[in-house]
Scaffold this motif. Sequence first.
Motif, PDB file in Angstrom:
ATOM      1  N   GLN A  75       0.796  -1.226   0.000  1.00  0.00           N
ATOM      2  CA  GLN A  75       0.000   0.000   0.000  1.00  0.00           C
ATOM      3  C   GLN A  75       0.832   1.282   0.000  1.00  0.00           C
ATOM      4  O   GLN A  75       0.395   2.310  -0.494  1.00  0.00           O
ATOM      5  CB  GLN A  75      -0.962  -0.004   1.188  1.00  0.00           C
ATOM      6  CG  GLN A  75      -2.151   0.897   0.950  1.00  0.00           C
ATOM      7  CD  GLN A  75      -3.180   0.802   2.049  1.00  0.00           C
ATOM      8  OE1 GLN A  75      -3.189   1.612   2.958  1.00  0.00           O
ATOM      9  NE2 GLN A  75      -4.038  -0.184   1.970  1.00  0.00           N
ATOM     10  N   SER A  76       2.039   1.212   0.548  1.00  0.00           N
ATOM     11  CA  SER A  76       2.880   2.417   0.593  1.00  0.00           C
ATOM     12  C   SER A  76       3.121   2.979  -0.813  1.00  0.00           C
ATOM     13  O   SER A  76       3.208   4.193  -1.001  1.00  0.00           O
ATOM     14  CB  SER A  76       4.226   2.117   1.269  1.00  0.00           C
ATOM     15  OG  SER A  76       4.983   1.192   0.491  1.00  0.00           O
ATOM     16  N   GLU A  77       3.191   2.092  -1.797  1.00  0.00           N
ATOM     17  CA  GLU A  77       3.437   2.522  -3.173  1.00  0.00           C
ATOM     18  C   GLU A  77       2.271   3.367  -3.698  1.00  0.00           C
ATOM     19  O   GLU A  77       2.478   4.405  -4.334  1.00  0.00           O
ATOM     20  CB  GLU A  77       3.651   1.292  -4.064  1.00  0.00           C
ATOM     21  CG  GLU A  77       4.224   1.594  -5.428  1.00  0.00           C
ATOM     22  CD  GLU A  77       5.669   2.079  -5.407  1.00  0.00           C
ATOM     23  OE1 GLU A  77       6.121   2.586  -6.461  1.00  0.00           O
ATOM     24  OE2 GLU A  77       6.354   1.973  -4.374  1.00  0.00           O
ATOM     25  N   SER A  78       1.036   2.950  -3.420  1.00  0.00           N
ATOM     26  CA  SER A  78      -0.140   3.714  -3.852  1.00  0.00           C
ATOM     27  C   SER A  78      -0.193   5.069  -3.155  1.00  0.00           C
ATOM     28  O   SER A  78      -0.530   6.082  -3.767  1.00  0.00           O
ATOM     29  CB  SER A  78      -1.423   2.942  -3.529  1.00  0.00           C
ATOM     30  OG  SER A  78      -1.540   1.809  -4.347  1.00  0.00           O
ATOM     31  N   ILE A  79       0.146   5.084  -1.881  1.00  0.00           N
ATOM     32  CA  ILE A  79       0.137   6.337  -1.113  1.00  0.00           C
ATOM     33  C   ILE A  79       1.123   7.330  -1.729  1.00  0.00           C
ATOM     34  O   ILE A  79       0.785   8.482  -1.986  1.00  0.00           O
ATOM     35  CB  ILE A  79       0.472   6.059   0.372  1.00  0.00           C
ATOM     36  CG1 ILE A  79      -0.685   5.290   1.031  1.00  0.00           C
ATOM     37  CG2 ILE A  79       0.761   7.359   1.122  1.00  0.00           C
ATOM     38  CD1 ILE A  79      -0.371   4.748   2.424  1.00  0.00           C
ATOM     39  N   LYS A  80       2.337   6.864  -1.990  1.00  0.00           N
ATOM     40  CA  LYS A  80       3.379   7.750  -2.538  1.00  0.00           C
ATOM     41  C   LYS A  80       3.015   8.249  -3.938  1.00  0.00           C
ATOM     42  O   LYS A  80       3.200   9.427  -4.249  1.00  0.00           O
ATOM     43  CB  LYS A  80       4.726   7.015  -2.575  1.00  0.00           C
ATOM     44  CG  LYS A  80       5.300   6.740  -1.204  1.00  0.00           C
ATOM     45  CD  LYS A  80       6.568   5.910  -1.332  1.00  0.00           C
ATOM     46  CE  LYS A  80       6.988   5.344   0.004  1.00  0.00           C
ATOM     47  NZ  LYS A  80       8.161   4.481  -0.100  1.00  0.00           N
ATOM     48  N   LEU A  81       2.509   7.354  -4.784  1.00  0.00           N
ATOM     49  CA  LEU A  81       2.117   7.759  -6.140  1.00  0.00           C
ATOM     50  C   LEU A  81       1.009   8.804  -6.081  1.00  0.00           C
ATOM     51  O   LEU A  81       1.019   9.785  -6.832  1.00  0.00           O
ATOM     52  CB  LEU A  81       1.654   6.547  -6.951  1.00  0.00           C
ATOM     53  CG  LEU A  81       2.767   5.632  -7.462  1.00  0.00           C
ATOM     54  CD1 LEU A  81       2.180   4.322  -7.977  1.00  0.00           C
ATOM     55  CD2 LEU A  81       3.577   6.318  -8.549  1.00  0.00           C
ATOM     56  N   GLY A  82       0.053   8.604  -5.189  1.00  0.00           N
ATOM     57  CA  GLY A  82      -1.018   9.580  -5.035  1.00  0.00           C
ATOM     58  C   GLY A  82      -0.482  10.933  -4.611  1.00  0.00           C
ATOM     59  O   GLY A  82      -0.792  11.968  -5.216  1.00  0.00           O
TER      60      GLY A  82
END
Length: 193
Positions: A75-82
């Motif tokens: 999930q950290s990847e989605s947070i950062k991309l957002g």
Amino acid sequence: MISAIIMASGLSRRMGENKLLLRYGNSILAENVFRVVKEMNFDDVVVVSQYEEIFKLSDKYNFKIIYNKNAEVGQSESIKLGLNNVVNSKGYMFFVADQPFFDIFYLKELVEEFKNDPEYIVIPRSNGKTGNPVIFPCNKKGELMNLQNDEKGKKVIVQSSKIKYVEVPEKMLLDIDTIEDYKRLGGNKDEIN
């Protein structure tokens, strides 16, 4: 002032198939959050996903699409991309796409609470249980960007002393992770395409 980030990259491991594409009502499960977010009139909406069907849905709603090529990282990847794809926001409202019972009245209350105190994290709560969507102030961006693997915003929340809660109906916090959840919350497995 507040950007909406819809995280729709999950691998649906407990479901065994992509839960976001399951039939729910007259559309697919993910469209419930898209409709509500559109109605909220955010200045900026970003959808983070790896799925073609979600990109088509984003086009339909005229939301900004960000391809998550590293969804398996967590999930950290989605947070950062957002976070990397919104502009000049005072806050970030993170939505997940597997909650069928968002209530716009209470979502607006969350936003109002944040506008009253834009230094605070604002979290929906019912009978002591918390859930999504959570609004993080811009001063938490650095901490959110430091999340790794499947770490979630919860890691930032537990380290913060500035948190406000908005009481919401219990139903609003429900999400769908398994076939049992799906059937119990009104989905019809026989209708899946």
